[in-house]
Design a protein around this motif. Structure first.
Motif, PDB file in Angstrom:
ATOM      1  N   LYS A  10      19.956  89.202  71.401  1.00  0.00           N
ATOM      2  CA  LYS A  10      19.131  90.340  71.810  1.00  0.00           C
ATOM      3  C   LYS A  10      17.684  90.220  71.327  1.00  0.00           C
ATOM      4  N   LEU A  11      17.427  89.281  70.418  1.00  0.00           N
ATOM      5  CA  LEU A  11      16.081  89.101  69.900  1.00  0.00           C
ATOM      6  C   LEU A  11      15.260  88.242  70.842  1.00  0.00           C
ATOM      7  N   SER A  12      13.987  88.537  70.923  1.00  0.00           N
ATOM      8  CA  SER A  12      13.105  87.670  71.696  1.00  0.00           C
ATOM      9  C   SER A  12      12.822  86.418  70.867  1.00  0.00           C
ATOM     10  N   LEU A  15      11.292  85.991  62.070  1.00  0.00           N
ATOM     11  CA  LEU A  15      12.277  86.027  60.984  1.00  0.00           C
ATOM     12  C   LEU A  15      12.346  84.686  60.261  1.00  0.00           C
ATOM     13  N   ILE A  16      12.330  83.604  61.011  1.00  0.00           N
ATOM     14  CA  ILE A  16      12.376  82.275  60.398  1.00  0.00           C
ATOM     15  C   ILE A  16      11.144  82.053  59.530  1.00  0.00           C
ATOM     16  N   GLN A  17      10.001  82.524  59.994  1.00  0.00           N
ATOM     17  CA  GLN A  17       8.766  82.352  59.232  1.00  0.00           C
ATOM     18  C   GLN A  17       8.765  83.147  57.929  1.00  0.00           C
ATOM     19  N   LYS A  18       9.618  84.161  57.825  1.00  0.00           N
ATOM     20  CA  LYS A  18       9.699  84.959  56.598  1.00  0.00           C
ATOM     21  C   LYS A  18      10.529  84.287  55.513  1.00  0.00           C
ATOM     22  N   LEU A  43      18.658  85.163  56.665  1.00  0.00           N
ATOM     23  CA  LEU A  43      18.505  85.571  58.065  1.00  0.00           C
ATOM     24  C   LEU A  43      19.524  86.655  58.418  1.00  0.00           C
ATOM     25  N   ARG A  44      20.738  86.491  57.932  1.00  0.00           N
ATOM     26  CA  ARG A  44      21.775  87.496  58.187  1.00  0.00           C
ATOM     27  C   ARG A  44      21.358  88.844  57.601  1.00  0.00           C
ATOM     28  N   GLU A  45      20.799  88.824  56.385  1.00  0.00           N
ATOM     29  CA  GLU A  45      20.314  90.064  55.756  1.00  0.00           C
ATOM     30  C   GLU A  45      19.200  90.693  56.591  1.00  0.00           C
ATOM     31  N   MET A  46      18.264  89.866  57.045  1.00  0.00           N
ATOM     32  CA  MET A  46      17.157  90.386  57.862  1.00  0.00           C
ATOM     33  C   MET A  46      17.672  90.943  59.189  1.00  0.00           C
ATOM     34  N   LEU A  47      18.643  90.262  59.787  1.00  0.00           N
ATOM     35  CA  LEU A  47      19.223  90.726  61.052  1.00  0.00           C
ATOM     36  C   LEU A  47      19.980  92.028  60.865  1.00  0.00           C
ATOM     37  N   SER A  48      20.709  92.165  59.760  1.00  0.00           N
ATOM     38  CA  SER A  48      21.438  93.420  59.530  1.00  0.00           C
ATOM     39  C   SER A  48      20.459  94.562  59.285  1.00  0.00           C
TER      40      SER A  48
END
Length: 189
Positions: free
Chosen positions: A116-118, A125-128, A172-177
């Motif tokens: 669902k992410l562009s 997110l990867i850059q973070k 990444l999982r934390e950021m996605l949640s």
């Protein structure tokens, strides 16, 4: 390659070998989007990505005589861009950033959230991620390098590569949640 057939690419490359500025400019413009997308996966900012991109194209123009025209130019270019990003990383961050762990567990990322992410949101997110996590994640997950290849490229242990990948996935999982929670809060209001 969209917009260019192999004859046109061959002509551009021949012009670049002769140090023709117009040919260099056209080659740069044609592959800018492709190359910058690679750079962005390895950096924190667009400015840093552009710096790496320009360094990579300088290498392309100075090492073009080593390109085998029987092979894919895009593949050759991507190798140069990735190696330039790795060189940049080595200059900026030293080995002590990597944490070595004997065994790293794989943490899965919710694929439905990712779908669902562009592209830009996922890239953001990867850059973070920390530099070491971002680098190992990009090399492994996006560019398909093995842990042995990553360890060799970055002069770290295979265990450190696995650990950094595992921790990158966890972050990444934390950021996605968090995105899911924020989306839920906005809808619930």
């Amino acid at each position: 390659m969209p917009g260019y057939d192999s004859a046109v690419l061959h002509e551009l490359l021949a012009g670049c070998l002769k140090r023709n500025r117009r040919s260099q400019e056209l080659l740069y413009k044609q592959f800018y989007g492709y190359a910058i997308s690679i750079c962005l996966r390895y950096t924190r900012s667009r400015e840093e990505a552009k710096e790496i991109l320009n360094d990579a194209f300088l290498k392309v123009f100075t090492k073009l005589e080593s390109f085998d025209t029987e092979r894919s130019f895009k593949t050759w270019l991507s190798r140069i861009v990735i190696n330039t990003a790795l060189d940049h990383y080595r200059q900026e961050i030293r080995r002590d950033v990597f944490e070595s762990v004997e065994i790293a567990e794989n943490v899965s990322v919710d694929e439905t959230v990712i779908s669902k992410l562009s592209h830009e949101e996922l890239l953001s997110l990867i850059q973070k991620l920390t530099p070491s996590y971002r680098l190992v994640f990009s090399l492994s997950v996006i560019d398909g390098y093995t842990h042995e290849e990553i360890a060799d490229q970055l002069n770290i242990s295979v265990g450190a590569s696995k650990s950094n990948l595992s921790r990158a996935r966890e972050k990444l999982r934390e950021m996605l949640s968090k995105i899911n929670i924020d989306d839920y809060d906005r809808v619930a209001r």
